[in-house]
Write a protein that holds these residues in place. Structure first.
Motif, PDB file in Angstrom:
ATOM      1  N   SER A 345      17.311 -31.557  37.334  1.00  0.00           N
ATOM      2  CA  SER A 345      15.526 -31.079  36.373  1.00  0.00           C
ATOM      3  C   SER A 345      15.096 -29.993  35.915  1.00  0.00           C
ATOM      4  N   PHE A 346      15.568 -29.228  34.851  1.00  0.00           N
ATOM      5  CA  PHE A 346      15.223 -27.880  34.277  1.00  0.00           C
ATOM      6  C   PHE A 346      14.012 -28.304  34.121  1.00  0.00           C
ATOM      7  N   SER A 347      12.646 -27.106  34.037  1.00  0.00           N
ATOM      8  CA  SER A 347      12.126 -27.338  33.501  1.00  0.00           C
ATOM      9  C   SER A 347      11.184 -25.711  32.588  1.00  0.00           C
ATOM     10  N   PHE A 421      25.398 -23.243  28.767  1.00  0.00           N
ATOM     11  CA  PHE A 421      23.930 -21.831  29.330  1.00  0.00           C
ATOM     12  C   PHE A 421      22.241 -22.073  28.824  1.00  0.00           C
ATOM     13  N   LEU A 422      20.767 -22.803  29.677  1.00  0.00           N
ATOM     14  CA  LEU A 422      20.177 -23.154  28.875  1.00  0.00           C
ATOM     15  C   LEU A 422      19.229 -21.908  29.243  1.00  0.00           C
ATOM     16  N   ASP A 423      18.339 -21.356  28.084  1.00  0.00           N
ATOM     17  CA  ASP A 423      16.941 -20.625  28.094  1.00  0.00           C
ATOM     18  C   ASP A 423      15.389 -21.385  27.998  1.00  0.00           C
ATOM     19  N   PHE A 424      15.697 -21.920  28.629  1.00  0.00           N
ATOM     20  CA  PHE A 424      14.160 -22.760  28.286  1.00  0.00           C
ATOM     21  C   PHE A 424      13.316 -21.914  27.324  1.00  0.00           C
ATOM     22  N   GLU A 425      12.793 -20.828  28.512  1.00  0.00           N
ATOM     23  CA  GLU A 425      11.339 -20.640  27.324  1.00  0.00           C
ATOM     24  C   GLU A 425      12.205 -20.416  26.035  1.00  0.00           C
ATOM     25  N   ALA A 426      13.212 -19.909  25.493  1.00  0.00           N
ATOM     26  CA  ALA A 426      13.525 -19.810  24.349  1.00  0.00           C
ATOM     27  C   ALA A 426      13.772 -20.400  24.246  1.00  0.00           C
ATOM     28  N   GLY A 427      14.278 -21.963  23.822  1.00  0.00           N
ATOM     29  CA  GLY A 427      14.487 -23.205  23.494  1.00  0.00           C
ATOM     30  C   GLY A 427      15.280 -22.918  23.136  1.00  0.00           C
TER      31      GLY A 427
END
Length: 477
Positions: A345-347, A421-427
């Motif tokens: 799980s990525f937060s 590719f998941l960039d969480f902070e960039a949304g």
């Protein structure tokens, strides 16, 4: 002098030598010649424009005798005004009522030659064997034909207007596609840590050339439709004007009038098909850079659909349990779709993983991320509003959406290997073709509402396999 000759003389005296029509507001020059006031004014204005300033304030030549005459010396000729009015009303001077050859009233219509004739013409050799109708009957018959032709032209104009609207819509859609692709190329280059200016310029130039080529083709088609519409409109106006004239005027040159419609070639091209962009967004080395954030993603067996089989190649064993022992009512298990989520799980942070795809059926698959609390018991649309950021995969079933849509984007020809590719902070969640490094789609928003998990969804039994890290997944048939 007989009446006909007298009428002709009256007509000659009442006719302006410039416009060759009956006088309107006639005026007399110093040399004694008469012209319509507007005709002589325009004639002198034209002469003044040619001579330039040398003629400023000087006299002007008479169009008849070339004698110079001051413009301010024009005198109204009220007597000639009355003569012109008499000529207009004289029955022998109605220009379309008399046969030019025999000066007899035109009372018949020759169907062979498609023109009005007099009784003398009817007995002449050239018309003797032709079928002739009384003028009144011919007017009724050919007025109906003109109305039919006008209705046909109106229908052609309606079809042309529809094609014009479709062409305009195609141009707008194409511009939207080009705009989105241009923006994506710029964004993808900004992600790179290396400054690849030359490659960026090359891709933008390729897109520009493709845009210009396709826009030129669509614009040419649109211009052709515009020209056709104008031609149809002009012909319709001529026919409308002809149909509203006096009977004899309407029937003059009827053969040529009807032939103009029959000789018209109306083009009805098919509606413009949707155009796919050839230029792809491909940043050299981008996938290699993204692999610096690669995660070992493994599907969670406890979340898998009961008939979803998970085989771990390293341990050579099945991770999933038989359906009867898998706990169908478990809160973490998907029971509405053949889906599963990753164990991680990525937060926060950036994360990248790859999935092998082998589609053999025509069912829809889905790949991406989802919230860790999405509904697993009910069927809900896989959209960001419901907590899913996925692309759907199919074998040519659905087109790729031109702009980000509320629902998932569908790739009709999915690559054999996909990178997520998941960039969480960039949304942002981006999808790539691993084989050629091209960008496929990106979801972008201000922020994610909570922790995200990798999401995998297969279509149906015998629809192929999905390889995630060392785990092969398929639906039990």
């Amino acid at each position: 002098m007989d009446a006909v000759e007298l009428a002709r003389k009256l007509q000659e005296e009442a006719t302006c030598s410039i416009c060759l029509d009956y006088f309107t507001d006639p005026v007399m020059t110093a040399c004694g010649h008469n012209f319509c006031r507007e005709c002589i004014r325009l004639s002198w204005e034209k002469a003044k424009g040619k001579k330039g300033r040398r003629r400023k304030g000087s006299s002007f030549p008479c169009p008849e005798c070339r004698e110079m005459s001051p413009q301010r010396n024009l005198r109204p000729n009220r007597l000639l005004t009355k003569v012109a009015e008499m000529a207009r009303q004289h029955p022998c001077l109605q220009r379309h009522d008399l046969c030019q050859a025999h000066q007899e009233p035109l009372k018949l219509f020759c169907e062979e030659d498609q023109s009005p004739i007099c009784v003398v013409c009817r007995e002449a050799r050239e018309h003797r064997l032709h079928r002739a109708l009384p003028i009144d009957e011919a007017v009724q018959e050919y007025k109906l034909k003109l109305e039919e032709d006008m209705e046909c032209l109106r229908e052609e104009m309606a079809r042309t207007e529809t094609l014009q609207a479709q062409g305009q819509q195609a141009l707008a859609e194409w511009q939207a596609k080009v705009k989105e692709r241009r923006e994506r190329i710029l964004v993808e280059f900004e992600k790179m840590t290396l400054l690849l200016v030359e490659e960026e310029r090359r891709l933008l130039q390729a897109l520009k050339e493709e845009e210009e080529e396709t826009m030129a083709r669509l614009s040419e088609r649109q211009a052709s439709l515009d020209q056709q519409s104008h031609g149809l409109e002009m012909l319709l106006l001529r026919l409308e004007d002809r149909s509203q004239r006096e009977p004899l005027q309407m029937l003059q040159d009827m053969k040529d009038t009807l032939a103009s419609k029959d000789s018209l070639h109306v083009l009805c091209p098919e509606a413009t098909p949707p155009t796919a962009l050839r230029t792809v967004c491909r940043v050299p080395g981008e996938v290699e850079v993204l692999r610096g954030f690669q995660e070992v993603v493994v599907p969670d067996p406890t979340s898998a659909y009961p008939y979803l089989l998970l085989y771990e190649s390293r341990q050579r064993r099945y991770l999933s349990c038989p359906p009867e022992a898998s706990g169908l009512c478990g809160k973490d298990r998907f029971v509405a779709y053949p889906c599963a989520v990753g164990q991680q799980s990525f937060s926060s942070g950036r994360h990248y993983w790859e999935v092998g795809v082998n589609l053999t059926g025509d069912a829809l698959w889905a790949l991406g991320v989802c919230r860790d609390n999405v509904s697993r018991k009910d069927r809900v649309p896989k959209s960001p509003e419901n907590g899913f950021w996925v692309v759907q995969l199919s074998k040519g079933r659905r087109p790729l959406a031109p702009v980000p849509a509320p629902g998932p984007v569908t790739l009709p020809e999915p690559p054999s290997h996909m990178g997520i590719f998941l960039d969480f902070e960039a949304g942002e969640v981006s999808f790539y073709s691993v084989s050629d490094g091209s960008h496929l789609h990106t979801y972008s928003q201000a922020a994610f509402p909570g922790p995200l998990q990798p999401f995998f969804c297969l279509g149906a039994p015998k629809s192929g396999q999905m390889v995630i890290s060392t785990v092969t997944v398929w639906v039990k048939g």
